[in-house]
Design an enzyme around this catalytic site. Structure first.
Site, PDB file in Angstrom:
ATOM      1  N   LYS A 150      47.812  -6.987  35.959  1.00 15.35           N
ATOM      2  CA  LYS A 150      49.165  -7.516  36.138  1.00 15.35           C
ATOM      3  C   LYS A 150      49.736  -7.767  34.750  1.00 15.35           C
ATOM      4  CE  LYS A 150      49.507  -8.029  40.703  1.00 15.35           C
ATOM      5  NZ  LYS A 150      50.540  -7.345  41.489  1.00 15.35           N
ATOM      6  N   LYS A 183      52.561  -0.664  51.694  1.00 14.64           N
ATOM      7  CA  LYS A 183      51.827  -1.832  52.193  1.00 14.64           C
ATOM      8  C   LYS A 183      52.241  -2.046  53.640  1.00 14.64           C
ATOM      9  CE  LYS A 183      51.649  -4.261  47.781  1.00 14.64           C
ATOM     10  NZ  LYS A 183      52.339  -5.240  46.931  1.00 14.64           N
TER      11      LYS A 183
HETATM   12 MG   LIG Z   1      52.564  -4.245  43.086  1.00 16.18          MG
END
Ligand SMILES: [Mg+2]
Length: 360
Positions: A162, A266
């Site tokens: 991240k 997702k």
């Molecule tokens: Mg992502």
């Protein structure tokens, strides 16, 4: 005929092993929702929502309220008409797609269990297993390097970092990951943190350090299609669209505007039916596919693992929530061996046997 006789939603609190920190906030608990779809023969399908106000606009309370609101249009229907049931419920909502995705998982799990078919087989049975990456949250270069070394020791071969701490710090963090895990593939996910120019600068500095990234995920704001395209055109790293693509319509816009090389699907964003549509759009347009997750336990994650195995078309698998949550008692779904999820012998439906475990 196999009528649905009940649809329920209840809180499912799951503590994380460690706080998870990304560009948009910090999480200590997953405040999820468990959904049950019960058929007249007693078959129960399980679904799960991991609400994220940031990604999908859902909270736990809104997710429970949405499931309650959808109950009247689901109860009494024949499970074998699952596609028309879910088309009607999806059409009834303008937002709150994560809540809907949990209903889809529960309905399809019930359908699979009723008919004796594993969802991985229903989607095509292409693969029996998939390998996931491991995600490192924001932190100092030293902390990020240490976390990478630990992931590599545990057998992960793909690391997702991240980013969003600034170009200089993030470059140092990626270099720390390369040094700590020299054989791992590295991807980065900015969660919309950069301007297009900053994102290009980050990609160039990482490249200059001799590191080849496999993916630069969501470098800029979700609605900045021109910015996504700018990043694509000015660096060599494949650009991934995550927050940008919530629906099949978003995927079409990405294709039309040349905004990404890879789409991150997702179930929590698009639902299972939408995920199938997005996968078709991406494949027809020669885009790469990634499958990701929110903070789901094994219950919700099993649906993603079955989808990934069944379709067999995801070059990037980011299904690592299970490693971030404290151990949770639930049988079935899949078998886990290091970074590899296998659906061999798991089913019907997603194969989740939560009620059995919970009532023992
Ligand atoms: Mg992502």
């Amino acid at each position: 005929m196999a009528r649905i006789v009940d649809l329920t939603a209840s809180p499912l609190d799951l503590p994380l092993k460690e706080p998870f920190i990304i560009a948009t906030g910090r999480k200590d608990f997953a405040n999820n929702v468990l959904i049950r779809c019960v058929l007249e023969d007693g078959t129960t399908g399980f679904g799960e929502v991991a609400p994220s106000a940031y990604t999908t606009g859902d909270t736990r309370d809104t997710a429970i309220a949405v499931v309650e609101a959808l109950k009247t249009s689901v109860v009494g229907q024949d499970i074998r008409s699952w596609r028309s049931i879910l088309a009607a419920t999806r059409k009834a909502l303008r937002h709150q797609f994560a809540a809907h995705s949990g209903v889809e998982i529960a309905v399809l799990d019930a359908f699979g269990k009723h008919t004796g078919v594993a969802l991985a087989d229903m989607w095509g049975g292409v693969a029996k297993s998939v390998e996931t990456d491991y995600t490192l949250s924001l932190g100092t270069p030293d902390d990020t390097g240490e976390a990478a070394a630990k992931a590599a020791r545990e057998g992960f071969r793909k690391i997702k970092v991240k980013v969003g701490m600034g170009v200089t710090t993030d470059t140092q963090r990626v270099i720390a990951v390369r040094e700590a895990a020299p054989r791992c593939e590295i991807a980065v996910d900015a969660n919309q943190a950069f301007t297009p120019k900053e994102a290009v600068e980050l990609a160039r500095r990482i490249e200059k350090a001799g590191i080849e990234l496999t993916l630069l995920e969501q470098p800029v704001r979700r609605d900045d299609f021109a910015g996504m395209r700018y990043v694509r055109e000015h660096c060599r790293v494949p650009v991934g669209a995550d927050e940008t693509v919530m629906t099949p319509e978003d995927a079409i816009r990405v294709v039309r505007e040349g905004a990404a090389d890879v789409i991150n699907i997702k179930i929590a964003k698009a639902g299972l039916v939408g995920a199938l549509d997005i996968a078709s759009i991406a494949r027809a347009a020669n885009l790469g596919l990634m499958i990701g997750c929110m903070m789901e336990s094994k219950i919700g994650l099993a649906a993603s693992v079955h989808l990934a195995c069944g379709l067999g078309c995801f070059s990037h698998c980011d299904l690592d929530s299970i490693y971030l949550l404290k151990p949770f008692e639930c049988e079935g779904g899949f078998t886990l061996d290091g970074p590899r999820f296998s659906v061999e012998g798991h089913g019907p439906g997603t194969g989740i046997k939560y009620e059995d475990t919970a009532t023992k």
